[in-house]
Design an enzyme around this catalytic site. Sequence first.
Site, PDB file in Angstrom:
ATOM      1  N   SER A 172      -5.984   3.685   4.349  1.00 47.52           N
ATOM      2  CA  SER A 172      -5.428   2.769   3.344  1.00 47.52           C
ATOM      3  C   SER A 172      -6.541   2.075   2.560  1.00 47.52           C
ATOM      4  O   SER A 172      -6.453   0.890   2.222  1.00 47.52           O
ATOM      5  CB  SER A 172      -4.517   1.720   4.001  1.00 47.52           C
ATOM      6  OG  SER A 172      -3.651   1.143   3.044  1.00 47.52           O
ATOM      7  N   SER A 211       0.788  -1.236   0.000  1.00 50.82           N
ATOM      8  CA  SER A 211       0.000   0.000   0.000  1.00 50.82           C
ATOM      9  C   SER A 211       0.819   1.285   0.000  1.00 50.82           C
ATOM     10  O   SER A 211       0.244   2.378  -0.110  1.00 50.82           O
ATOM     11  CB  SER A 211      -0.948   0.010   1.208  1.00 50.82           C
ATOM     12  OG  SER A 211      -2.030  -0.851   0.995  1.00 50.82           O
ATOM     13  N   LYS A 251       3.338   6.410   4.997  1.00 53.37           N
ATOM     14  CA  LYS A 251       2.337   5.437   4.561  1.00 53.37           C
ATOM     15  C   LYS A 251       2.832   4.027   4.868  1.00 53.37           C
ATOM     16  O   LYS A 251       3.977   3.677   4.611  1.00 53.37           O
ATOM     17  CB  LYS A 251       2.083   5.559   3.048  1.00 53.37           C
ATOM     18  CG  LYS A 251       0.993   4.629   2.538  1.00 53.37           C
ATOM     19  CD  LYS A 251      -0.372   5.068   3.025  1.00 53.37           C
ATOM     20  CE  LYS A 251      -1.454   4.014   2.789  1.00 53.37           C
ATOM     21  NZ  LYS A 251      -1.385   2.893   3.729  1.00 53.37           N
ATOM     22  N   LYS A 310       0.127   3.788  -2.730  1.00 52.07           N
ATOM     23  CA  LYS A 310      -0.934   4.790  -2.697  1.00 52.07           C
ATOM     24  C   LYS A 310      -0.408   6.221  -2.600  1.00 52.07           C
ATOM     25  O   LYS A 310      -1.143   7.181  -2.878  1.00 52.07           O
ATOM     26  CB  LYS A 310      -1.887   4.483  -1.539  1.00 52.07           C
ATOM     27  CG  LYS A 310      -2.707   3.214  -1.788  1.00 52.07           C
ATOM     28  CD  LYS A 310      -3.411   2.707  -0.551  1.00 52.07           C
ATOM     29  CE  LYS A 310      -4.194   1.430  -0.885  1.00 52.07           C
ATOM     30  NZ  LYS A 310      -4.600   0.656   0.273  1.00 52.07           N
TER      31      LYS A 310
END
Length: 474
Positions: A138, A80, A249, A83
């Site tokens: 997320s 993730s 993140k 992203k």
Amino acid sequence: MAAALLFFSMSVPGCYIEAAAAPDYTAAMEERKKLEIQSNNTDNWPEGPAIGAQAAILMEVNTGTILYAKNIDEELYPASTTKMLTCLIAAENADMNDMVTFSYDAVHSVPRDGSNIGIDAGESMTLEQCLYGIMVGSANECANAVAEHVAGSLDDFADLMNKRAEELGCTHSHFVNANGLFNEDHYTSAHDLALIAGAFFSNELLSSIGNTARYHFTPTDTQPDDFYITNKHKLINGEISYDGILGGKTGYTDEARETLVTCASRNGMKLVCVVLKEESPYQFTDTATLFDYGFNNFQIVNVAETDNYYIPEDTSFFASDNDIFGYSGNVIQWNDDDSIILPITASIDDCTSEVSTDVTGQPSGTIAVVNYLYNGVSVGTARIITGSSQTSFSFSNTKTDSKITPNQSIYVDVKLIIIIVSVVAGSIIFVLNLHAFIQSLHYAGNDPQERKRYKRRQKLLKQHKLTYKKPRKR
């Protein structure tokens, strides 16, 4: 499946099937601590810590200096952390007030047990709210909806991702989706992810969104639920305290293991840390350890304040009281904001440097770029700029005792001056084909102050011994 195998083995006499042992991720992590840390191979470079990640990088954003490097170009799965690129492209190509509608595919093309915030098909919310859903929660469905909104389809958005990654200098990446769910053709490297993060954290709004510990979604006409989401990044939500965090993140899939991108700022340095293929919770402690390593062992050095090698300390190099140019200030100067990153035990005098007059893509007024290296490692660049928007100047001489007639113009090509000053040739020839300039040098013998300035000019001209790098031919 394990229960079915056990039932089968109990039902068939003499048949025993042993379930496959789960991978020993802890042992694998310990083995990864033994992997080479490439930045430790640089002479007089601070020794970096051994960590359990397969790959990691610590990079100073403004200079691009790599402080810590462990397998930074190895192609790995980002999960993730992908992203961040999704949000960057959205911020660059759409308005935060745009209403994003969630299609059936955006919601239902991702696993039900994956990260999501429970948005249903047909609902809509602003692009800004979607970005909070992506960075704080997320949310896979939010990433998909944003991708469709920006590019029209998930596949077309993936094309945008690869194009933007290439523009940022990524060389070991290929993206096929907006959320980072596992795909063998979806990969990146620690270095590439650091470049993406550098662009992300250069955007003030994205930085704010990426540093949000908790976000409140309130009901609207197009989204009826009232709920909170909490960031799982422990250096953001306060579970691990660390001063200077600017955001980050998290990421996880079975294949990628734990991945993490984080940005922090202290002492004038803005550091991005990327950790790939680690085990929980060590992705967070690795990051804190690497930040400590960077902030404790390196310093930011302003070039304009410390390097007098290319540009003299005073205006007498170009002008004097009998200045034939009739110009009281320096023709060239450093860009005041340019700095380099060095170990705290080093100074700018320990660096070598290269000058290039290829200023393609540089801001207006740039006439040369100096790249600094410390024991072969690039530690930043600085721009030499003109005192105005021009790269050549017209000066009107008003001295009546000069051999130059009143109002005669003298044109000085500043780039030529930089080239001449930079050439390693024992002595540097300052050719301006002006007889009056020679006379002004000779004038030094008649006045103590002028004689002092003359000696200084000659000393500076003899001292230049750095490399001149010719611009590439187009």
